[in-house]
Design an enzyme around this catalytic site. Structure first.
Site, PDB file in Angstrom:
ATOM      1  N   GLU A  48       0.832  -1.205   0.000  1.00 47.29           N
ATOM      2  CA  GLU A  48       0.000   0.000   0.000  1.00 47.29           C
ATOM      3  C   GLU A  48       0.874   1.267   0.000  1.00 47.29           C
ATOM      4  OE1 GLU A  48      -2.324   0.526   3.595  1.00 47.29           O
ATOM      5  OE2 GLU A  48      -3.767   1.835   2.567  1.00 47.29           O
ATOM      6  N   LYS A  80      -9.553   2.520  -2.458  1.00 46.07           N
ATOM      7  CA  LYS A  80      -9.792   1.917  -1.132  1.00 46.07           C
ATOM      8  C   LYS A  80     -11.180   2.266  -0.611  1.00 46.07           C
ATOM      9  CE  LYS A  80      -7.358   1.965   3.374  1.00 46.07           C
ATOM     10  NZ  LYS A  80      -6.018   2.194   3.943  1.00 46.07           N
ATOM     11  N   CYS A 126      -5.873  -2.649   2.349  1.00 45.25           N
ATOM     12  CA  CYS A 126      -5.607  -2.649   3.794  1.00 45.25           C
ATOM     13  C   CYS A 126      -6.817  -2.807   4.708  1.00 45.25           C
ATOM     14  CB  CYS A 126      -4.776  -1.430   4.188  1.00 45.25           C
ATOM     15  SG  CYS A 126      -4.069  -1.665   5.839  1.00 45.25           S
TER      16      CYS A 126
END
Ligand SMILES: NC(=O)NCCC(=O)O
Length: 423
Positions: A152, A227, A264
């Site tokens: 990330e 994300k 994540c």
């Protein structure tokens, strides 16, 4: 790996479970009791027959056997020793089928620390990370990796703990410098590369996103995913920088298989994993940045559970090292200010739909983890366990539709005697 002298202290700490040696805490260099990983620790300290049994229980079995390692070319091995990165490779098999050929793809994950201190000029920091990654990507290319995923926000320190806006300068458009750098390598090695970056969306008022760019094996851009879930936990002050993504749950159909990216913190949301599965993903990558004190007990569980529940492979990546920032910050918990997040504990690994998984890469070294995976295993597990067939989505769709209404009331049936006074 030899035990490091840093871990030699025999001081004892009292816990509820009795005294444990001081050395059983992960030390500040990221080692665990002097070992690179839990796997190394167990291997070095257990009799081989005990280690084999512990391995079976911890990592599961693939087609009834422990995971096989695969031999990599000398050129990849020499890059790993020259540039000091961990290099490991495994093979997930599937059962032989009568009507389909095996669909074996070679997949790679890269974990790394930053290359310069966070006080260095930003351009130098970024260029140094590019230079550091180049030999690791070359090793993936030399090993014949088909799909490679980076960590990330790989182009920068994970500065979102600071809440300082100057780190926004690391943001790039999807067609920016990092994409160009990787496009060349993708084409050279005929490799799909997933590049998670801090994105600056120039067509929408310079908005920032946390984005994975999917680069095809011809060096083309296949698409991007932003994300979905932004953390508000500990020092992960990411909502200061970017918003929740607006790209849904895309699955990218590549020459090598159908892939998706759950960035994540999205790994804590089972419905996020589910959505990529419903769209047909065969491999979901989870490029992450997370620290030991916050999430290490969750790390080996969540991705593995997602792989089982959704009948796909998962590649989990975490960065390594402790990144120290120029200005101290607080965590808003009354504790003293500090200048780092804590230790990013690496431990990248693969999980398979049959509940087997690879050992993790080092907790403190850069690394490249490679796995061959026969994608036929995904359907074989759907046929065996029928999780998709038995899921009763209509029940959940109704519940969720109701839950979203302002007048939703939880379905609770109380014991009529609960509030009766005993006479
Ligand atoms: N980068 C990120 O979302 N980190 C959040 C911490 C965690 O999910 O462990």
């Amino acid at each position: 790996m030899e035990k490091s002298s840093a871990s030699a202290s025999e001081d004892k700490i009292e816990t509820q479970n009795g005294p444990i040696p001081q050395q059983s805490k992960a030390s500040s260099d990221g080692c665990i009791c002097g070992y690179d990983s839990l796997h190394q620790l167990l291997k070095a300290n257990l009799e081989p027959h005990l280690f084999q049994e512990v391995n079976r229980l911890l990592l599961g079995l693939n087609c009834g056997r422990g995971l096989e390692t695969i031999a990599l070319p000398e050129s990849a091995k020499s890059l790993s020793s020259q540039h000091n990165f961990d290099l490991q490779a495994f093979h997930f098999h599937a059962d032989k089928e009568l009507l389909r050929e095996p669909r074996i793809v070679r997949v790679g994950l890269i974990q790394n620390s930053i290359a310069l201190q966070t006080t260095a000029p930003f351009l130098d920091q970024k260029r140094a990370i590019f230079e550091k990654l180049k030999p690791i990507i070359d090793a993936a290319g030399a090993s014949g990796v088909n799909i490679l995923c980076l960590q990330e926000a790989w182009t920068m320190p994970f500065a979102f703990c600071t809440r300082e806006k100057r780190w926004c300068e690391f943001a790039e458009p999807v067609q920016g410098e990092s994409t160009k750098f990787l496009q060349e390598l993708a084409q050279k090695y005929n490799m799909v590369i997933i590049s998670p970056i801090l994105e600056r969306d120039v067509n929408h008022g310079e908005t920032l996103w946390n984005t994975a760019v999917i680069i095809g094996n011809h060096g083309n851009i296949i698409g991007k995913h932003r994300k979905n879930h932004i953390p508000r936990v500990g020092d992960f002050n990411e909502s200061t920088y970017y918003m929740e993504g607006n790209t849904g749950h895309p699955v990218f159909e590549t020459t090598y298989g159908k892939i998706a990216v759950n960035i994540c913190y999205g790994r804590h949301h089972p419905l996020n994993w589910l959505a990529f599965g419903l769209n047909g993903a065969e491999i979901v990558f989870n490029p992450s940045a997370t620290v030991g004190e916050l999430s290490e007990p969750m790390w080996p569980i969540e991705a593995r559970n997602a792989a089982i529940a959704n009948s796909y492979f998962v590649g989990s990546i975490n960065r390594v090292g402790t990144e120290i920032f120029p200005n101290p910050f607080t965590s808003g918990d009354g504790k003293p200010q500090h200048a780092d997040f804590g230790h990013f504990y690496g431990s990248s690994h693969f999980s398979a739909p049959d509940a087997s998984c690879t050992p993790s890469l080092s907790r403190h070294r850069d690394g490249l983890l490679i796995s061959d995976m026969d994608l036929n295993l995904c359907r074989q597990l759907k046929d065996k366990w029928g999780f998709r067939m038995t899921a009763r989505y209509e029940l959940y769709a109704d519940l969720l539709a109701n839950y979203l209404k302002p007048d939703f009331e939880p379905q609770i049936i109380s014991d009529p005697l609960l509030h009766k006074k005993s006479s």
